[in-house]
Design a protein around this motif. Structure first.
Motif, short mmCIF file in Angstrom:
data_model
loop_
_atom_site.label_atom_id
_atom_site.label_comp_id
_atom_site.label_asym_id
_atom_site.label_seq_id
_atom_site.Cartn_x
_atom_site.Cartn_y
_atom_site.Cartn_z
N ARG A 1 -17.03 11.02 -6.18
CA ARG A 1 -16.07 10.79 -6.88
C ARG A 1 -15.68 9.24 -6.39
O ARG A 1 -14.75 8.76 -5.90
N PRO A 2 -16.34 8.34 -7.14
CA PRO A 2 -16.05 6.95 -7.08
C PRO A 2 -15.19 6.28 -7.46
O PRO A 2 -14.17 5.53 -7.15
N ARG A 3 -14.61 6.95 -8.55
CA ARG A 3 -13.18 6.50 -9.46
C ARG A 3 -11.96 6.97 -8.63
O ARG A 3 -11.13 6.21 -8.32
N ALA A 4 -12.11 8.08 -7.90
CA ALA A 4 -10.91 8.76 -6.86
C ALA A 4 -10.84 7.72 -5.85
O ALA A 4 -9.84 7.22 -5.38
N GLY A 5 -11.95 7.24 -5.42
CA GLY A 5 -11.88 6.35 -4.10
C GLY A 5 -11.35 5.06 -4.56
O GLY A 5 -10.81 4.48 -3.80
N LEU A 6 -11.93 4.38 -5.70
CA LEU A 6 -11.29 3.29 -6.20
C LEU A 6 -9.84 3.20 -6.36
O LEU A 6 -9.06 2.20 -5.96
N VAL A 7 -9.33 4.38 -6.90
CA VAL A 7 -7.96 4.75 -7.23
C VAL A 7 -7.05 4.53 -6.02
O VAL A 7 -6.08 3.81 -5.69
N VAL A 8 -7.62 5.23 -4.89
CA VAL A 8 -6.92 5.26 -3.41
C VAL A 8 -6.91 4.05 -2.83
O VAL A 8 -5.96 3.28 -2.33
N ALA A 9 -8.27 3.14 -3.05
CA ALA A 9 -8.32 1.74 -2.36
C ALA A 9 -7.25 0.76 -3.15
O ALA A 9 -6.51 0.04 -2.43
N ALA A 10 -7.38 0.90 -4.51
CA ALA A 10 -6.78 -0.13 -5.11
C ALA A 10 -5.06 0.24 -5.06
O ALA A 10 -4.15 -0.62 -4.80
N GLY A 11 -4.63 1.66 -4.92
CA GLY A 11 -3.24 1.96 -4.60
C GLY A 11 -2.59 1.33 -3.52
O GLY A 11 -1.49 0.67 -3.43
N THR A 12 -3.43 1.45 -2.48
CA THR A 12 -2.89 1.15 -1.05
C THR A 12 -3.10 -0.47 -0.84
O THR A 12 -2.00 -1.10 -0.18
N ALA A 13 -3.91 -1.01 -1.49
CA ALA A 13 -4.16 -2.54 -1.60
C ALA A 13 -2.98 -3.07 -2.14
O ALA A 13 -2.59 -4.11 -1.96
N ALA A 14 -2.72 -2.60 -3.45
CA ALA A 14 -1.42 -3.01 -4.30
C ALA A 14 -0.07 -3.04 -3.60
O ALA A 14 0.81 -3.77 -3.69
N LEU A 15 0.04 -2.26 -2.24
CA LEU A 15 1.42 -2.34 -1.56
C LEU A 15 1.35 -3.61 -0.81
O LEU A 15 2.48 -3.70 -0.30
N LEU A 16 0.13 -3.97 -0.23
CA LEU A 16 0.36 -5.08 0.92
C LEU A 16 0.70 -6.35 0.45
O LEU A 16 1.74 -6.69 1.18
N PRO A 17 0.56 -6.79 -0.93
CA PRO A 17 1.43 -7.89 -1.36
C PRO A 17 3.13 -7.41 -1.22
O PRO A 17 3.76 -8.89 -0.53
N ARG A 18 3.43 -6.60 -1.26
CA ARG A 18 4.81 -6.17 -1.23
C ARG A 18 5.38 -6.59 0.06
O ARG A 18 6.50 -6.97 0.35
N ARG A 19 4.58 -6.11 1.06
CA ARG A 19 4.98 -6.35 2.24
C ARG A 19 4.77 -7.78 2.82
O ARG A 19 5.74 -8.21 3.70
#
Length: 645
Positions: free
Chosen positions: A428-446
């Motif tokens: 499920r590479p798309r699901a893995g990419l979504v999880v990685a991208a979603g968590t990575a997108a939170l880091l700039p906010r912090r």
């Protein structure tokens, strides 16, 4: 560790960032939820205590060892900044070190850093020294001491040896050719009047000159026949840890250097190491240990990838960092630190050097890796001996796990990185990419409020997820291979994943370009990992523990992490404390090794946690009679809550 300020009471807010997917990242500490303090308030609370100095009541051994150490202000200190350090906001935001940290500086502190990067000395001002100490402790910069106080005459050399008479002769000849030992009267006669029934003989060579070692102590660990050059002897073999302890306990100098008989130090190898001891909280410094050149396939492989070679970059040594250990094949240690920790653990046949280094760090000392000093090491001459060496190294994981918990974990990453790569492995590479991208997108906010630009934060997150994938590939073909390889080989997707995991060796060959062709390099790398992994499983089975095989997953508590905490709980073999293998790093550090101002780390991609001094201080703190028990740790935490509201 004290707070850092610039001149004239300028403020410094120190922020630590831990990328959970980074291979050099520690486990995720729990949130303390306490507001940040002003650095000048922290300095008032800390008083004049030097970094790493134990709190009151920690025992007098360290103070005794440091009484004659002198201040680092005695010499000229310059800083060399790590190549991985990045700067933003006119130099007021620094990102670097291992584990990754964000350091926010006032304008005055940024100007000081700019001066130091241009080669200006730090100077004797206490505030400047504290800022420099913070940069060095974080791994953002590395110290260079000019006109060091200590000389070769302040060092006793200890050489543990068993049976390798020819190797010992070559080592002593190399030291004599370099002028580091007095070659007059090389023959030593054994003294038959032993101590404590061991028949130890002591005949040391006194140098008495500043350019020569104070003495050389050769400890014969039960050789048959006895070595004529030995200055101390065990009647029966007791192991390298016992041999080193016998040697350093006879030393009368401030520093003790350990060299194995099969090493060849380069001329002048000690000078770069001795300079670090101008800092009174430095307990040990290790040189770079490279494999000696040879024409055989094994020698050429070891030359390119020796297990003792830790690279070309200087670094602080601590668990879960880029350089997490240093070997005792070549090591210089402060005698006061050895007395405080009672030296090497003689119950350990392998890994005793890693255990000593981690105990030093846990007790508040600093350990440094200095690649400017080089020592050559002779590789094994036969393939069976080489594989046995790798296997033996792996067996040390279980006793190290019993003493240091999850510090030996084969994989250390965030839960979200693990989930993303698990989805990829499940097809499920798309699901893995979504999880990685979603968590990575939170880091700039912090990180953006801390001064890190969004592009820099995204880069940290991306490298973290990629590093997590490399860690998993390492574990699959190394520590986990007895279970992972048969499982993956049974399916088509698994075989593709296994091929990708092994393919990283070819990428390594392309980067290193060793004098070994790619097919044989791939085979030797696979054998190297397989032998070590087999040793890990054998040691874990003999010890009856799964801790050296379990991953360290940081992030929000889940059923998986809770289960891992439960099954990895082991009773410490030195006291009645139940050591939890996955306990946060802050719970295994003494209070004197924590920052006086809040340290914030990214516990996983997209989440910032705070680590204060009250994060379970004293849980493993050294006291006059050893490690504190759980009840004493609870009392220390209650006392700390009263000191640090």
């Amino acid at each position: 560790m004290t707070g850092t300020v610039g001149p004239a009471g300028s403020r410094d807010a120190d922020t630590a960032v831990t990328n959970a997917g980074n291979p050099a990242s520690p486990r995720n500490p729990a949130d303390s939820g306490r507001p940040a303090k002003r650095a000048d308030d922290a300095l008032d609370a800390a008083g004049s205590r030097s970094p790493g100095t134990p709190a009151a009541g920690a025992g007098g051994t360290r103070d005794e060892g440091r009484a004659g150490s002198g201040s680092p202000a005695d010499g000229v200190l310059r800083l060399v900044f790590d190549p991985g350090t990045r700067r933003w906001a006119d130099g007021q935001v620094l990102l670097g070190g291992s584990p990754l940290r964000v350091l926010r500086l006032p304008a005055a502190g940024a100007r000081l850093v700019e001066e130091w990067m241009r080669g200006q000395p730090v100077g004797p001002d206490p505030a400047r020294r504290r800022l420099a100490d913070r940069l060095v402790a974080a791994g953002i910069a590395h110290p260079v001491y000019e006109r060091p106080r200590l000389r070769l005459s302040d060092v006793t050399l200890v050489v543990p040896v068993r049976d390798h008479a020819a190797a010992l002769e070559r080592l002593l000849a190399a030291l004599g050719a370099a002028g580091e030992v007095d070659t007059a009267g090389e023959a030593n006669k054994a003294n038959k009047a032993g101590e404590a029934g061991e028949g130890d003989a002591r005949e040391t060579r006194k140098a008495g000159e500043a350019g020569k070692l104070a003495e050389v102590i050769v400890v014969d660990d039960g050789s048959v026949p006895p070595l004529p050059r030995a200055t101390a002897r065990h009647q029966r073999p007791r192991g390298p840890a016992a041999a080193r302890n016998t040697g350093w306990r006879r030393a009368g100098t401030e520093l003790v250097a350990f060299l194995d008989a099969d090493v060849r130090p380069e001329p002048g190898w000690l000078e770069p190491l001795l300079a670090h001891f101008d800092a009174p909280d430095v307990a040990a410094v290790a040189p770079r240990v490279t494999s000696l050149p040879g024409r055989s396939l094994l020698a050429r492989y070891e030359r390119a990838r020796s297990s003792l070679d830790l690279g070309v970059a200087a670094a602080p040594v601590r668990p879960a960092s880029r350089v997490s250990y240093v070997p005792s094949a070549a090591l210089v240690v402060r005698a006061a630190a050895l007395r405080e920790l009672r030296g090497f653990d003689e119950r350990m046949r392998f890994g005793e050097d890693v255990d000593l280094v981690w105990r030093l760090v846990r007790a508040g000392w600093q350990v440094r890796y200095e690649p400017a000093s080089r020592v050559g090491h002779a590789p094994r001459g036969r393939w069976t001996a080489w594989l046995r060496q790798r296997f033996d190294y792996g067996t040390s994981a279980a006793p190290l796990a019993a003493r240091h918990g999850g510090a030996v974990a084969p994989v250390r990453m965030s839960v979200w990185s693990a989930l993303s790569w698990a989805a990829v492995a499940a097809g499920r590479p798309r699901a893995g990419l979504v999880v990685a991208a979603g968590t990575a997108a939170l880091l700039p906010r912090r990180l953006t409020p801390l001064g890190v630009p969004a592009t820099g934060a995204l880069r940290v997150a991306a490298l973290g997820h990629l590093g997590a994938g490399r860690l998993l590939a390492d574990a699959v073909t190394r520590a986990w291979w007895p279970a992972a390889v048969p499982l993956l080989a049974g399916t088509r997707r698994g075989r593709w994943l296994l091929a990708l995991a092994l393919g990283r060796h070819l990428h390594e060959w392309y980067q290193r370009r060793p004098d070994v062709d790619p097919p044989r390099w791939l085979l030797l790398r696979a054998l190297d990992d397989a032998a070590y992994g087999a040793g890990v499983w054998w040691g874990a089975a003999c010890a009856g523990t799964l801790t050296p095989l379990l991953p360290e997953l940081s992030g929000r508590p889940t059923a998986v992490t809770a289960y891992l905490r439960r099954i990895s709980r082991r009773r410490c073999d030195r006291c009645d404390f139940d050591a939890v293998g996955t306990a946060p790093e802050s719970q295994r550090s003494c209070c004197s090794n924590s920052a006086d101002i809040d340290d914030r780390r990214v516990g996983r991609v997209g989440r910032v946690g705070r680590v204060g001094r009250t994060a379970a201080p004293g849980l493993f703190r050294r006291s006059g009679r050893g490690v504190r028990t759980r009840a004493e740790g609870s009392e220390a935490r209650a006392e700390a809550r009263g000191r640090h509201p």
